[in-house]
Scaffold this active site. Structure first.
Site, PDB file in Angstrom:
ATOM      1  N   VAL A  65       0.846  -1.193   0.000  1.00  0.00           N
ATOM      2  CA  VAL A  65       0.000   0.000   0.000  1.00  0.00           C
ATOM      3  C   VAL A  65       0.883   1.245   0.000  1.00  0.00           C
ATOM      4  CG1 VAL A  65      -1.809   1.280   1.210  1.00  0.00           C
ATOM      5  CG2 VAL A  65      -1.829  -1.231   1.215  1.00  0.00           C
ATOM      6  N   GLY A 105       2.992  -8.857   6.607  1.00  0.00           N
ATOM      7  CA  GLY A 105       3.208  -7.965   7.742  1.00  0.00           C
ATOM      8  C   GLY A 105       2.962  -6.534   7.328  1.00  0.00           C
ATOM      9  N   GLY A 106       2.486  -5.701   8.261  1.00  0.00           N
ATOM     10  CA  GLY A 106       2.241  -4.304   7.944  1.00  0.00           C
ATOM     11  C   GLY A 106       1.296  -4.150   6.769  1.00  0.00           C
ATOM     12  N   ASP A 107       1.744  -3.411   5.765  1.00  0.00           N
ATOM     13  CA  ASP A 107       0.908  -3.158   4.581  1.00  0.00           C
ATOM     14  C   ASP A 107       1.406  -3.946   3.368  1.00  0.00           C
ATOM     15  OD1 ASP A 107       3.263  -1.631   4.516  1.00  0.00           O
ATOM     16  OD2 ASP A 107       2.397  -0.155   3.168  1.00  0.00           O
ATOM     17  N   GLU A 108       2.119  -5.034   3.608  1.00  0.00           N
ATOM     18  CA  GLU A 108       2.669  -5.832   2.512  1.00  0.00           C
ATOM     19  C   GLU A 108       1.953  -7.185   2.419  1.00  0.00           C
ATOM     20  OE1 GLU A 108       7.000  -6.158   0.680  1.00  0.00           O
ATOM     21  OE2 GLU A 108       6.872  -7.209   2.585  1.00  0.00           O
TER      22      GLU A 108
END
Length: 204
Positions: A65, A105-108
């Protein structure tokens, strides 16, 4: 004690064990799912992705993102969470039941899909536009999602980790490219970049 009573008494431990086993299965399945998006976690994704990579038509995709930190800072974490959940749902819908999508993880996010018709470039170009649509619950949030991908057939001797690194390089090349190039030349740009991304250390 009657035979019926003995049978009932013997059945109780078996019934309890069956309930416990069912509960354990549900817990294990839940542990393999990301609680926010419902996608597979990294480990669960890896296991399924490796199986799909036995198919020479497999395509490995990475999605990230754009400006996600800015979304959180400007609109709040609730809006960021909504964006991640919708992005995950759109990815899962696009990949379908024949592929697999996970949150790294996160936005990945990562996905492996099977491209028997050789239309991955067109599909991912459309997907990129779909992922850039506003979220119904956060209409003021405007961002896009960068995609990078690589065909299994182009690198038949490489494992999932190596293919993800190639897709990662392609994704960041697309992120740095002008928007018209990003949309018009996905096939050439995203599937062919294999150089090292500045500032990104390779792992074994």
């Amino acid at each position: 004690m009657s035979l019926l009573a003995l049978t009932a008494a013997a059945a109780l431990p078996a019934t309890a064990w069956g309930v416990h086993a069912g509960w354990m299965v549900r817990r294990l399945r839940a542990a393999r799912r990301d609680p926010l998006t419902g996608l597979w976690t990294r480990d669960a994704f890896t296991r399924q992705a490796r199986r799909l990579l036995r198919n020479r038509h497999a395509v490995v995709v990475l999605a990230d993102v754009d400006r996600f930190k800015q979304v959180n800072d400007t609109h709040g974490h609730a809006a960021g969470d909504a964006l991640l959940a919708v992005t995950a749902a759109r990815l899962a819908h696009a990949v379908g039941r024949s592929g697999v999508v996970g949150r790294l993880g996160g936005d990945e996010f990562a996905a492996v899909l099977v491209d028997r018709g050789g239309t991955a470039a067109d599909q991912l170009a459309i997907l990129g536009r779909i992922l850039a649509r506003p979220v119904d619950t956060a209409p003021d949030v405007h961002t896009s999602v960068s995609l990078g991908w690589v065909r299994r057939a182009d690198h038949p001797d490489e494992d999932l980790s190596a293919l993800l690194r190639r897709a990662d390089e392609a994704m960041y090349a697309a992120k740095r490219a002008p928007v018209p190039v990003h949309r018009a030349a996905l096939d050439r740009l995203l599937a062919s970049v294999t150089g090292r991304r500045p500032g990104r250390r390779r792992t074994a």
